[in-house]
Motif scaffolding. Structure first.
Motif, PDB file in Angstrom:
ATOM      1  N   SER A 181      38.750  45.746  41.952  1.00 29.68           N
ATOM      2  CA  SER A 181      37.784  44.280  41.221  1.00 29.68           C
ATOM      3  C   SER A 181      38.030  45.011  39.578  1.00 29.68           C
ATOM      4  N   LYS A 182      37.906  44.017  39.007  1.00 28.54           N
ATOM      5  CA  LYS A 182      37.035  43.922  37.287  1.00 28.54           C
ATOM      6  C   LYS A 182      36.358  45.629  36.875  1.00 28.54           C
ATOM      7  N   GLU A 183      36.184  46.127  37.964  1.00 32.25           N
ATOM      8  CA  GLU A 183      35.507  47.463  37.101  1.00 32.25           C
ATOM      9  C   GLU A 183      36.160  48.168  37.801  1.00 32.25           C
ATOM     10  N   GLU A 184      37.064  48.328  38.817  1.00 34.12           N
ATOM     11  CA  GLU A 184      38.496  49.089  39.009  1.00 34.12           C
ATOM     12  C   GLU A 184      39.101  49.578  37.596  1.00 34.12           C
ATOM     13  N   GLU A 188      39.800  48.400  35.071  1.00 41.99           N
ATOM     14  CA  GLU A 188      39.248  49.261  33.763  1.00 41.99           C
ATOM     15  C   GLU A 188      39.063  51.020  34.349  1.00 41.99           C
ATOM     16  N   ARG A 189      38.257  51.062  35.252  1.00 50.88           N
ATOM     17  CA  ARG A 189      38.420  52.143  35.039  1.00 50.88           C
ATOM     18  C   ARG A 189      39.260  52.869  35.292  1.00 50.88           C
ATOM     19  N   TYR A 190      40.851  52.642  36.195  1.00 51.71           N
ATOM     20  CA  TYR A 190      41.848  53.187  36.240  1.00 51.71           C
ATOM     21  C   TYR A 190      42.946  52.926  35.019  1.00 51.71           C
ATOM     22  N   SER A 191      42.544  51.970  34.128  1.00 54.29           N
ATOM     23  CA  SER A 191      43.317  51.257  32.739  1.00 54.29           C
ATOM     24  C   SER A 191      44.684  52.287  32.497  1.00 54.29           C
ATOM     25  N   ASN A 232      32.533  58.771  41.478  1.00 56.45           N
ATOM     26  CA  ASN A 232      33.034  56.717  41.096  1.00 56.45           C
ATOM     27  C   ASN A 232      32.858  56.281  42.725  1.00 56.45           C
ATOM     28  N   PHE A 249      33.408  54.156  44.285  1.00 52.24           N
ATOM     29  CA  PHE A 249      34.783  53.232  44.785  1.00 52.24           C
ATOM     30  C   PHE A 249      35.197  54.119  46.183  1.00 52.24           C
TER      31      PHE A 249
END
Length: 381
Positions: free
Chosen positions: A3-6, A8-11, A96, A98
């Protein structure tokens, strides 16, 4: 897949050239079982969850107590008496959302280990006793799972990766290749008996998480066939190399062990301590004191422990018990105690088997039980 959020989280993972989105996909698809969520398990779990390992199982049957809070950073005062697995899972899910957390609020045993471990890719051993370490190792070898191992004691930590198959399909050694036989019973105290510097499990648990991530993603060289040793006092490190042992009973040249065994017996331990019927509760001991019953009270802890808190017993440290054998009365009841009841049980076993004492009682729960039940103002350590 992400997802977009993931994303960003793992960028910060995704922009690493040797890691990128392929490495993150491997983490998300991975299943890791963490055995023990105490000192090592707390940082290990936190970083695996933060990294985005898709499914994480946690095995632990313990509850949170005051002595955990010095190093087990997943827990707080509000968690005292609660299941470690439940508290850890709730906190990690917030960290987290996810990541899928699977809870096993049970003790890992020869009866359930294979069923629990079989559905995971990697096992991370954060336990503090030899029977469980051998159990985890053997189950991983029998199921062909990688075992990422760490241990801590006072100021020293150890780390290794067992049962790892490299890119050339070479199988690395396992725990039994490094330690073919367990040490004699009571030769190596647990953290509860020997102590541990609070920051040490944070260091080693983080390094353990690093090895798990390397194994999953294929980056770098996992610590297979090597034992890493860290001394935090001198900040010196040692890396020892070791090989597969052809006499390994699990996967040597002539395997003799086809399944899991009784690991307490293998390690020379007795589950029941042989003296379970000769315990005395702290409440009964308190009544004896109030009624001035004629008995002898012996404390087998170390002198510095006695200085922290004591209940008036005669101090005879466990390692000096034979030296002062003539001071132990055979003509009346003798109550022996330590911090938790473990060392006092060892003392009773020695005195019973070697010197024929038949009048000994073990204070159940030790001085910690006394502090919990009788004297709530007493220091717990």
């Amino acid at each position: 897949m992400f997802s977009k959020e993931e994303l960003e989280r793992y960028s910060r993972h995704l922009i690493i050239p040797d890691f990128n989105i392929e490495g993150q996909k491997k983490l998300k698809n991975a299943r890791v079982l963490v055995v023990g969520c105490g000192g090592l398990g707390a940082p290990l779990l936190s970083y695996l969850v933060a990294a985005g390992v898709g499914t994480i199982g946690i095995v632990d049957d313990d509850v949170v107590d005051h002595t955990n809070l010095q190093r087990q950073v997943l827990f707080t005062e509000e968690d005292l008496g609660k299941s470690k697995v439940e508290v850890a899972a709730n906190r990690l899910s917030i960290q987290n959302p996810f990541v899928d957390i699977i809870k096993y609020n049970v003790k890992l045993t020869s009866e359930n280990a294979l069923d629990i471990i079989k559905s995971y890719d990697v096992v991370a051993d954060g336990t503090d006793n030899f029977p469980t370490r051998y159990l985890v190792n053997d189950a991983c070898v029998l199921l062909n799972k990688v075992n990422v191992y760490a241990s801590i004691y006072r100021f020293e930590g150890q780390l290794s990766v067992f049962n790892f198959t490299d890119q050339e399909k070479n199988l690395g050694p396992n725990y039994r290749d490094l330690f073919p036989t367990p040490p004699p019973p009571d030769a190596v105290p647990s953290c509860a008996e020997g102590g541990v510097l609070g920051v040490l499990p944070g260091i080693m648990g983080s390094l353990q998480a690093n090895e798990v991530i390397k194994v999953i993603t294929g980056i770098g060289a996992p610590l297979s066939a090597k034992l890493f040793i860290l001394d935090t006092l001198s900040f010196e490190t040692t890396t020892l190399k070791f090989k597969r042992n052809p006499k390994n009973p699990l996967n040597g040249e002539h395997p003799s062990q086809k399944g899991l065994i009784d690991y307490y017996k293998f390690c020379g331990l007795n589950r029941s301590q042989d003296f379970s019927t000769k315990d005395i509760s702290v409440s009964d001991l308190y009544q004896w004191m109030q009624k001035e019953v004629d008995f002898q009270l012996i404390d087998v802890r170390k002198p510095y422990e006695y200085e922290i808190a004591n209940i008036g017993g005669q101090l005879i440290p466990l390692d000096q018990i034979e030296k002062y054998i003539n001071q132990i009365d055979k003509g009346k009841k003798v109550v022996i105690h330590c911090r938790t009841g473990k060392r006092s049980a060892q003392a009773i076993k020695l005195l019973h088997e070697k010197y024929g004492f038949k009048n000994l009682l073990n204070l159940k729960g030790g001085i910690l039980a006394w502090a919990d039940t009788i004297d709530l103002s007493m220091a717990k350590y």
